[in-house]
Design a protein around this motif. Sequence first.
Motif, mmCIF file in Angstrom:
data_model
loop_
_atom_site.group_PDB
_atom_site.id
_atom_site.type_symbol
_atom_site.label_atom_id
_atom_site.label_comp_id
_atom_site.label_asym_id
_atom_site.label_seq_id
_atom_site.Cartn_x
_atom_site.Cartn_y
_atom_site.Cartn_z
ATOM 1 N N PHE A 299 41.938 50.703 24.591
ATOM 2 C CA PHE A 299 41.080 51.174 25.677
ATOM 3 C C PHE A 299 39.915 50.209 25.832
ATOM 4 C CE2 PHE A 299 37.955 53.597 27.964
ATOM 5 C CZ PHE A 299 38.711 54.366 28.835
ATOM 6 N N ALA A 300 39.883 49.543 26.972
ATOM 7 C CA ALA A 300 38.798 48.611 27.284
ATOM 8 C C ALA A 300 37.791 49.350 28.152
ATOM 9 C CB ALA A 300 39.334 47.386 28.007
ATOM 10 N N ASN A 301 36.691 49.733 27.548
ATOM 11 C CA ASN A 301 35.680 50.483 28.306
ATOM 12 C C ASN A 301 34.822 49.496 29.087
ATOM 13 O OD1 ASN A 301 34.341 52.639 29.303
ATOM 14 N ND2 ASN A 301 33.076 52.993 27.502
ATOM 15 N N ASN A 302 35.414 49.028 30.174
ATOM 16 C CA ASN A 302 34.878 47.889 30.920
ATOM 17 C C ASN A 302 33.808 48.299 31.916
ATOM 18 O OD1 ASN A 302 36.993 49.304 32.248
ATOM 19 N ND2 ASN A 302 37.215 47.663 33.732
ATOM 20 N N ILE B 92 39.602 40.880 30.692
ATOM 21 C CA ILE B 92 40.908 40.258 30.907
ATOM 22 C C ILE B 92 41.348 39.543 29.637
ATOM 23 C CG2 ILE B 92 42.098 38.401 32.138
ATOM 24 C CD1 ILE B 92 40.471 39.194 34.629
ATOM 25 N N ARG B 93 40.433 38.826 28.995
ATOM 26 C CA ARG B 93 40.777 38.109 27.760
ATOM 27 C C ARG B 93 41.171 39.082 26.653
ATOM 28 N NH1 ARG B 93 36.388 34.828 29.549
ATOM 29 N NH2 ARG B 93 34.905 35.999 28.276
ATOM 30 N N LEU B 94 40.397 40.166 26.487
ATOM 31 C CA LEU B 94 40.704 41.138 25.435
ATOM 32 C C LEU B 94 42.051 41.814 25.672
ATOM 33 C CD1 LEU B 94 37.349 43.036 24.712
ATOM 34 C CD2 LEU B 94 38.599 41.555 23.142
ATOM 35 N N ILE B 95 42.291 42.237 26.902
ATOM 36 C CA ILE B 95 43.532 42.953 27.199
ATOM 37 C C ILE B 95 44.733 42.027 27.098
ATOM 38 C CG2 ILE B 95 44.809 44.146 29.034
ATOM 39 C CD1 ILE B 95 42.065 45.335 29.896
ATOM 40 N N ASN B 96 44.603 40.803 27.556
ATOM 41 C CA ASN B 96 45.709 39.854 27.432
ATOM 42 C C ASN B 96 46.024 39.564 25.964
ATOM 43 O OD1 ASN B 96 46.046 39.693 30.168
ATOM 44 N ND2 ASN B 96 44.984 37.738 30.411
ATOM 45 N N LEU B 97 44.983 39.448 25.140
ATOM 46 C CA LEU B 97 45.207 39.257 23.712
ATOM 47 C C LEU B 97 45.977 40.438 23.133
ATOM 48 C CD1 LEU B 97 44.762 37.927 20.934
ATOM 49 C CD2 LEU B 97 42.551 39.110 20.838
ATOM 50 N N PRO C 213 54.856 42.448 26.622
ATOM 51 C CA PRO C 213 53.431 42.599 26.932
ATOM 52 C C PRO C 213 53.176 43.644 28.018
ATOM 53 C CG PRO C 213 53.981 40.282 26.714
ATOM 54 C CD PRO C 213 55.279 41.025 26.662
ATOM 55 N N GLU C 214 54.103 43.761 28.957
ATOM 56 C CA GLU C 214 53.932 44.706 30.054
ATOM 57 C C GLU C 214 54.100 46.161 29.599
ATOM 58 O OE1 GLU C 214 54.658 40.765 31.303
ATOM 59 O OE2 GLU C 214 56.001 42.054 30.126
ATOM 60 N N GLN C 215 54.682 46.350 28.419
ATOM 61 C CA GLN C 215 54.888 47.700 27.900
ATOM 62 C C GLN C 215 53.751 48.170 26.991
ATOM 63 O OE1 GLN C 215 58.808 46.844 26.247
ATOM 64 N NE2 GLN C 215 59.743 48.203 27.750
ATOM 65 N N ALA C 216 52.760 47.326 26.784
ATOM 66 C CA ALA C 216 51.609 47.729 25.980
ATOM 67 C C ALA C 216 50.848 48.849 26.689
ATOM 68 C CB ALA C 216 50.702 46.529 25.739
ATOM 69 N N ILE C 217 50.188 49.688 25.903
ATOM 70 C CA ILE C 217 49.522 50.885 26.419
ATOM 71 C C ILE C 217 48.031 50.595 26.582
ATOM 72 C CG2 ILE C 217 49.127 53.338 26.084
ATOM 73 C CD1 ILE C 217 52.063 52.580 26.386
ATOM 74 N N VAL C 218 47.561 50.551 27.820
ATOM 75 C CA VAL C 218 46.193 50.133 28.141
ATOM 76 C C VAL C 218 45.458 51.251 28.867
ATOM 77 C CG1 VAL C 218 44.789 48.486 29.465
ATOM 78 C CG2 VAL C 218 46.820 47.695 28.221
ATOM 79 N N GLY C 219 44.202 51.460 28.501
ATOM 80 C CA GLY C 219 43.317 52.362 29.223
ATOM 81 C C GLY C 219 42.068 51.622 29.670
ATOM 82 N N LEU C 220 41.477 52.082 30.754
ATOM 83 C CA LEU C 220 40.279 51.442 31.315
ATOM 84 C C LEU C 220 39.203 52.482 31.600
ATOM 85 C CD1 LEU C 220 41.851 49.036 33.975
ATOM 86 C CD2 LEU C 220 41.097 48.435 31.672
#
Length: 366
Positions: A199-202, A211-216, A229-236
């Motif tokens: 979860f990137a609390n941007n 962008i750098r953190l999430i891509n990493l 990479p597209e299947q990673a679980i991301v929150g914003l």
Amino acid sequence: MQIGIFSVGDLTVDPTNGREPTEHERIKAMVTIAKKAEEVGLDVFATGEHHNPPFVAPANPTVLLAHIAAQTERLILSTSTTLITTNDPVRLAEDYAYLQHLADGRVDLMMGRGNTAPVYPWFGKDIAQGLSLAIENYHLLHKLWRETDVDWEGRFRTPLTAFTSTPRPLDDVPPFVWHGSIRSPEIAEQAAFYGDGFFANNIFWPKEHYIRLINLYRERFAHYGHGTPEQAIVGLGGQVFMRKNSQDAVDEFRPYFDNAPVYGHGPSLEDFTAQTPLTVGSPQEVIEKTLTFREFFGDYQRQLFLMDHAGLPLKTVLEQLDLLGEEVVPVLREEFAKRTPAGVPDAPTHAGLLAARDAEQKEATV
């Protein structure tokens, strides 16, 4: 796509009338806001963990979340964040498994290190060891939810011998974990290693940093064999303030922005909205800006908005939730569904994790 709200539980003077809510009023308001979130059709309510003024966000979020669980039926209850650095992993394992049972699985966690330096010594910890604490403590928590008769020894707590945390997670499926970060690549790496969410609390910095953190995180998620990479679980994260008329929103929100404890007396409202996810305007403007997030960060699973901060009165927050639920969320869900490619996983839920576990076990026996 899960869409919801998160609260930092700040006690802030309303700059338009000089009134500060009491602790009791603010605590009860958070419950009202969570119930309203379910009423208007949101998916998630999350609360932070704080141990110091000017916050009344719970020192133990399970107390508030259990209270809300008893008054809701569908809402996913989360933290934003749970301090993995200053809490004992054994206590976290017990408390959140218990909450998971009370809420019939409607629970997940966002792990974080915390950004308030004095908290560490209050709990006998050293902030210089924050990353090491986060890594070791989460390793133990992860183990306690998946194993019994645990033998363990580390740097930061007493050893465990043949220890079994109780209660066990509901259906033997631990709560889903997000790792929250605003600056640390080590936390993105940790999330990727375990195949957990990131979860990137941007809400404070320009998009290029996140962008750098999430891509990493996406790259390392794939490296550890959890999927593409597209299947990673991301929150914003995100922040919004709306009125039917855009200029009315700007005029009403400006004094709250200018005096907010975190970013008040800094960049102008216009500069901050240009550089961060903050959107102040009409519901259509919120829709348009939120839909751009996937262009920068890729397809993602959870969007949380900060709405009850900076001294905004409860009545105003509830009006904001009405606009979010009635005019914004239905359009966002429709548009995200149309734009998300096949193969991108849904947001994790207890039911989904249980079904995946059962499918894996069935396949293993064939």
